[in-house]
Write a protein that holds these residues in place. Structure first.
Motif, short mmCIF file in Angstrom:
data_model
loop_
_atom_site.label_atom_id
_atom_site.label_comp_id
_atom_site.label_asym_id
_atom_site.label_seq_id
_atom_site.Cartn_x
_atom_site.Cartn_y
_atom_site.Cartn_z
N CYS A 137 0.83 -1.21 0.00
CA CYS A 137 0.00 0.00 0.00
C CYS A 137 0.86 1.26 0.00
CB CYS A 137 -0.94 0.01 1.21
SG CYS A 137 -2.36 -1.09 1.00
N GLU A 138 2.16 1.07 0.09
CA GLU A 138 3.12 2.16 -0.06
C GLU A 138 2.82 3.35 0.86
OE1 GLU A 138 2.48 2.65 -4.26
OE2 GLU A 138 4.26 1.45 -4.74
N ARG A 139 2.66 3.03 2.16
CA ARG A 139 2.49 4.04 3.21
C ARG A 139 1.24 4.91 2.98
NH1 ARG A 139 7.00 4.67 6.25
NH2 ARG A 139 6.42 6.79 6.81
N VAL A 158 -7.63 0.67 12.46
CA VAL A 158 -7.48 1.61 11.35
C VAL A 158 -7.83 0.92 10.04
CG1 VAL A 158 -5.82 3.15 12.44
CG2 VAL A 158 -5.00 1.12 11.24
N TYR A 159 -8.46 1.67 9.16
CA TYR A 159 -8.93 1.15 7.87
C TYR A 159 -8.15 1.81 6.74
CZ TYR A 159 -12.01 0.70 3.79
OH TYR A 159 -12.53 0.47 2.54
N CYS A 160 -7.64 1.01 5.84
CA CYS A 160 -6.90 1.53 4.69
C CYS A 160 -7.81 1.58 3.47
CB CYS A 160 -5.69 0.65 4.39
SG CYS A 160 -4.79 1.16 2.90
N PRO A 161 -8.07 2.76 2.92
CA PRO A 161 -8.93 2.87 1.73
C PRO A 161 -8.34 2.21 0.50
CG PRO A 161 -8.74 4.98 2.86
CD PRO A 161 -7.69 4.08 3.44
N ARG A 162 -7.03 2.00 0.49
CA ARG A 162 -6.40 1.43 -0.70
C ARG A 162 -6.59 -0.08 -0.78
NH1 ARG A 162 -0.30 2.65 -3.09
NH2 ARG A 162 -0.49 1.30 -4.93
N GLN A 200 -4.40 5.05 -7.00
CA GLN A 200 -3.50 3.95 -7.31
C GLN A 200 -4.27 2.62 -7.34
OE1 GLN A 200 -3.34 5.96 -4.69
NE2 GLN A 200 -1.25 6.68 -4.28
N THR A 201 -3.82 1.72 -8.17
CA THR A 201 -4.44 0.41 -8.24
C THR A 201 -4.05 -0.41 -7.01
OG1 THR A 201 -2.55 -0.43 -9.51
CG2 THR A 201 -4.45 0.38 -10.76
N HIS A 202 -4.88 -1.37 -6.70
CA HIS A 202 -4.61 -2.24 -5.55
C HIS A 202 -3.56 -3.28 -5.94
CE1 HIS A 202 -5.21 -4.75 -2.06
NE2 HIS A 202 -5.56 -5.77 -2.82
N ASN A 203 -2.40 -3.18 -5.34
CA ASN A 203 -1.32 -4.11 -5.66
C ASN A 203 -1.50 -5.41 -4.89
OD1 ASN A 203 -0.05 -2.18 -7.28
ND2 ASN A 203 1.05 -1.31 -5.54
N THR A 204 -1.41 -6.52 -5.61
CA THR A 204 -1.55 -7.83 -5.01
C THR A 204 -0.21 -8.55 -5.02
OG1 THR A 204 -3.83 -7.99 -5.80
CG2 THR A 204 -2.77 -10.04 -5.11
N ASN A 216 -1.81 -21.39 -6.96
CA ASN A 216 -2.81 -20.99 -5.96
C ASN A 216 -2.17 -20.30 -4.76
OD1 ASN A 216 -4.97 -21.93 -7.44
ND2 ASN A 216 -4.89 -23.99 -6.51
N GLY A 217 -0.91 -19.94 -4.89
CA GLY A 217 -0.23 -19.22 -3.81
C GLY A 217 0.06 -20.08 -2.60
N ARG A 218 -0.05 -21.41 -2.74
CA ARG A 218 0.11 -22.27 -1.57
C ARG A 218 1.21 -23.30 -1.76
NH1 ARG A 218 -5.84 -24.07 0.28
NH2 ARG A 218 -4.58 -24.79 2.03
#
Length: 233
Positions: A137-139, A158-162, A200-204, A216-218
């Motif tokens: 989320c780059e700060r 705290v909630y991050c809008p990104r 900014q786009t949501h980086n995954t 599958n990331g596993r």
């Protein structure tokens, strides 16, 4: 629609500080609200205006939550900075806790008004609530949120809008009750000020081995563990 209060002479049904006493107070003297918001660990809070607190419609439903509502109401509006003796007095500390929770619930309502949202917007843009702990989320700046609207249920998060995820605050503000902000505040603020939505786009993050994505990331081993667990059940 208003609630009745016993022991009050004003037509509104809510206790109000004597106007003459208010006029006699020196401008340089800090009020209870100013003192409370300036305490260490209360950086997330804003000063609720006295006009908002004196408007009985803004307090509807709160009296039933506090046995000594009247005393706490007077203290919030008329009280000054408590001295060391008061802070050592058990009776005063009980009143202080009631004042804290009452002010917190009023605060949750105030920050959803146009004035309150404007103040919180400026704090958000200035990064006063901190940054997202997620690396991708780059700060990005975060907003305070409660997981429940009932006080003494959970601490503020705290909630991050990104990334649209919820995290524990990093600093001393972690001890504030989440109900002092409510579970809807960040979303209401972002609806009111759409320009606050991150562009900014949501980086995954994708797990990789030697440059190749893990299935599958596993990975195969994780799949075997899951298969064995299901078989055992």
């Amino acid at each position: 629609m208003s609630e009745e209060l016993s022991g009050t002479d004003n037509s509104t049904g809510y206790p109000a500080p004597e106007e003459e006493e208010e006029e006699e107070e020196e401008a340089s003297e800090s009020s209870w609200i100013q003192w409370f918001c300036s305490l260490e660990g209360h950086d997330f809070l804003v000063e609720v205006t006295e006009d908002f607190i004196k408007d009985t419609s803004n307090l509807y439903g709160l009296k039933s939550k506090f046995p000594c509502f009247n005393e706490a109401y007077y203290e919030i509006l008329s009280g000054g900075i408590p001295d060391e003796d008061e802070l050592q007095n058990e009776q005063y500390l009980e009143l202080y806790q009631t004042c804290t929770d009452l002010y917190g619930l009023i605060h949750a309502r105030f920050i959803q008004t146009p004035i309150g949202m404007t103040i919180m917007r400026e704090k958000y843009l200035a990064g006063k609530f901190g940054i997202c702990s997620r690396v991708l989320c780059e700060r990005h700046n975060v907003l305070p949120i409660g997981m429940s609207n009932e006080f003494r249920t959970s601490r503020v998060k705290v909630y991050c809008p990104r990334c649209q995820e919820v995290y524990y605050p990093k600093d001393r503000n972690a001890e504030i009750d989440g109900a002092y902000f409510g579970s809807s505040f960040p979303h209401v603020l972002l609806q009111e000020f759409p320009f606050l939505y991150p562009l900014q786009t949501h980086n995954t993050y994708y797990p990789k081995i030697c440059g190749f994505k893990v299935h599958n990331g596993r990975g195969v081993y994780a799949e075997k563990v899951v298969t064995k667990y299901r078989t055992d059940i």
